[in-house]
Enzyme design. Structure first.
Site, PDB file in Angstrom:
ATOM      1  N   ARG A  41      -3.324   1.891 -17.946  1.00  0.00           N
ATOM      2  CA  ARG A  41      -2.942   0.480 -18.057  1.00  0.00           C
ATOM      3  C   ARG A  41      -2.965   0.005 -19.506  1.00  0.00           C
ATOM      4  O   ARG A  41      -3.399  -1.121 -19.794  1.00  0.00           O
ATOM      5  CB  ARG A  41      -3.867  -0.416 -17.230  1.00  0.00           C
ATOM      6  CG  ARG A  41      -3.614  -0.375 -15.744  1.00  0.00           C
ATOM      7  CD  ARG A  41      -2.494  -1.313 -15.335  1.00  0.00           C
ATOM      8  NE  ARG A  41      -2.087  -1.014 -13.965  1.00  0.00           N
ATOM      9  CZ  ARG A  41      -2.443  -1.728 -12.911  1.00  0.00           C
ATOM     10  NH1 ARG A  41      -3.174  -2.795 -13.050  1.00  0.00           N
ATOM     11  NH2 ARG A  41      -2.023  -1.373 -11.714  1.00  0.00           N
ATOM     12  N   TYR A  44      -1.167   1.389   0.881  1.00  0.00           N
ATOM     13  CA  TYR A  44      -0.566   0.055   0.674  1.00  0.00           C
ATOM     14  C   TYR A  44       0.526  -0.231   1.710  1.00  0.00           C
ATOM     15  O   TYR A  44       0.673  -1.362   2.173  1.00  0.00           O
ATOM     16  CB  TYR A  44       0.026  -0.053  -0.735  1.00  0.00           C
ATOM     17  CG  TYR A  44      -1.017  -0.228  -1.822  1.00  0.00           C
ATOM     18  CD1 TYR A  44      -1.538  -1.486  -2.111  1.00  0.00           C
ATOM     19  CD2 TYR A  44      -1.489   0.853  -2.540  1.00  0.00           C
ATOM     20  CE1 TYR A  44      -2.494  -1.656  -3.097  1.00  0.00           C
ATOM     21  CE2 TYR A  44      -2.445   0.697  -3.539  1.00  0.00           C
ATOM     22  CZ  TYR A  44      -2.950  -0.561  -3.808  1.00  0.00           C
ATOM     23  OH  TYR A  44      -3.910  -0.722  -4.777  1.00  0.00           O
ATOM     24  N   ARG A  54      -1.403  -7.174 -19.079  1.00  0.00           N
ATOM     25  CA  ARG A  54      -1.700  -8.592 -19.348  1.00  0.00           C
ATOM     26  C   ARG A  54      -2.687  -8.862 -20.467  1.00  0.00           C
ATOM     27  O   ARG A  54      -2.752  -9.968 -20.984  1.00  0.00           O
ATOM     28  CB  ARG A  54      -2.202  -9.268 -18.068  1.00  0.00           C
ATOM     29  CG  ARG A  54      -1.078  -9.718 -17.155  1.00  0.00           C
ATOM     30  CD  ARG A  54      -1.623 -10.156 -15.810  1.00  0.00           C
ATOM     31  NE  ARG A  54      -2.263  -9.028 -15.158  1.00  0.00           N
ATOM     32  CZ  ARG A  54      -2.925  -9.098 -13.998  1.00  0.00           C
ATOM     33  NH1 ARG A  54      -3.051 -10.256 -13.381  1.00  0.00           N
ATOM     34  NH2 ARG A  54      -3.465  -8.020 -13.468  1.00  0.00           N
ATOM     35  N   ASP A  78       5.580   0.866 -11.443  1.00  0.00           N
ATOM     36  CA  ASP A  78       4.456   0.695 -10.527  1.00  0.00           C
ATOM     37  C   ASP A  78       4.550   1.705  -9.392  1.00  0.00           C
ATOM     38  O   ASP A  78       5.648   2.132  -9.033  1.00  0.00           O
ATOM     39  CB  ASP A  78       4.410  -0.721  -9.959  1.00  0.00           C
ATOM     40  CG  ASP A  78       3.048  -0.996  -9.329  1.00  0.00           C
ATOM     41  OD1 ASP A  78       2.081  -1.182 -10.083  1.00  0.00           O
ATOM     42  OD2 ASP A  78       2.949  -0.994  -8.088  1.00  0.00           O
TER      43      ASP A  78
END
Ligand code: 1CP
Length: 345
Positions: free
Chosen positions: A24, A150, A28, A74
């Site tokens: 990552r 998921y 953000r 992703d």
């Protein structure tokens, strides 16, 4: 002969120095990422926009001089491209319509998968063109169990009880779903390699939730099949596996899947990892929270890892991804320490 330190380590060729990158590393915590993200609109639009996705991929490399860039995408693009539409809810993570029966598996559309994921391959080509000759381009996908978790749950979860329960109640249907995802993953990753990826990482973030009896079937086996299929087409392609939380069965994973390296989560003591599977390289495993803390705790933890794992078979990384509250200045200090570290210190 390759000059890239990351490739030298992963091929156990006696690297010129210990390479590093961070899970990552785009995201953000970087103000320049937040700017591009705002321009793109939502997160999926960013993933499917080759120009912007390539830009955010390169941002941390420009700032910190990492030895690798990892494709910005992703793990849930695979279900999205198979027809199980994914939405990212601001502040709340991914949402999917839960898939819980054989009829749902039958609806998944493998046909045309590469066409729907074509923007991702274009991103790979752009980042390959954007880095220098010392920097490796990493492609990735979720491992089948984690992607399926998921898909069945319909979003993030602490326990992922729905997929684990389905695996007990209807093993053939569950296995069919794992197999579809394994097949899609091979095709997705092979296309990333054709577009320019030089290393692949398989993220099995939720491997640690599987019971010991399920681990071999739903984590080790699909990973082994994917590795075998990719190596048949690309014999010298290094593959890193990240079976997060595998703990007692990490050695089985390292020996049986055929991966070239295992990415260690924060719980694995580095000295133990070094004895696990002598033939694989190791990646990891600094606690992302230590980077949020910064200062001497961060450098102390980092020094312990650097001393415990021989440089020749180690790719320095985190034990999981950077957190959004990570100060970029701490990452800068960490990168500086890694560049200047001399073995024996
Ligand atoms: O901008 C945003 O608000 C979205 C946050 C975000 C980002 C930056 C998501 C949503 N995905 C990503 C990028 C991403 N995801 C990368 C990019 C490359 C890099 O590392 O720089 C990678 C490798 C991933 C992989 C990924 N996505 C994993 C496996 C690794 C891990 O972190 O465990 C998983 C589990 C996901 C699912 C996902 N995507 C996004 C979120 C918030 C989540 C977690 C959802 C949850 O479980 O609650």
């Amino acid at each position: 002969m390759t000059e890239k330190p990351l490739l030298q380590t992963l091929r156990r060729m006696g690297p010129s120095r210990r390479p590093f990158w961070f899970m990552r590393q785009a995201g953000r915590y970087l103000p320049e990422y937040r700017e591009v993200r705002a321009e793109a609109g939502d997160f999926l639009a960013l993933c499917y926009n080759p120009k912007l996705a390539a830009e955010v991929t390169l941002q941390p490399w420009r700032r910190f001089g990492t030895d690798a860039v990892i494709l910005f995408a992703d793990i849930l693009l695979v279900p999205d491209a198979l027809g199980q539409k994914v939405a990212y809810v601001e502040g709340d993570g991914p949402r999917l319509e839960p898939l819980r029966d054989a009829a749902g598996v039958a609806k998944l559309q493998l046909e045309g998968l590469e066409r729907r994921l074509a923007p991702v391959f274009e991103t790979v080509a752009k980042i390959k063109a954007g880095v220098d000759e010392k920097t490796a381009v990493i492609g990735f996908a979720g491992a089948p169990w984690t992607v399926v978790a998921y898909m069945v749950e319909g979003g993030g979860s602490v326990q992922f009880a729905a997929p684990r329960l389905w695996a007990y109640r209807d093993p053939p249907a569950f296995q069919a779903l794992i197999d579809v995802i394994a097949e899609a993953t091979v095709r997705y990753l092979a296309a990333q390699v054709r577009a320019g990826a030089e290393v692949l990482q398989l993220f099995d973030t939720w491997a640690g939730l599987l019971a010991a009896s399920q681990f071999r079937q739903y984590c080790v086996e699909p990973t082994r099949k994917i590795v075998r299929a990719l190596k048949a087409e690309f014999p010298s392609l290094p593959i890193i596996g990240f079976p997060k939380g595998a703990n007692a069965v990490l050695g089985d994973y390292a020996r049986e899947t055929g991966v070239d390296a295992i990415s260690l989560d924060v719980q694995v003591p580095p000295a133990v990892a070094a004895t696990l599977a002598p033939s694989v390289a190791l990646q990891g495993n600094l606690d992302p929270l230590a980077v949020v803390a910064g200062g001497e705790r961060m450098t102390g933890e980092t020094g312990q890892i650097l001393r415990a794992i021989p440089a020749a078979r180690h790719v320095f990384n985190l034990g999981h991804g950077f957190l959004p509250e990570t100060p970029p200045a701490h990452v800068e200090a960490l990168a500086k320490m890694l560049r200047e570290w001399k073995q024996g210190e």
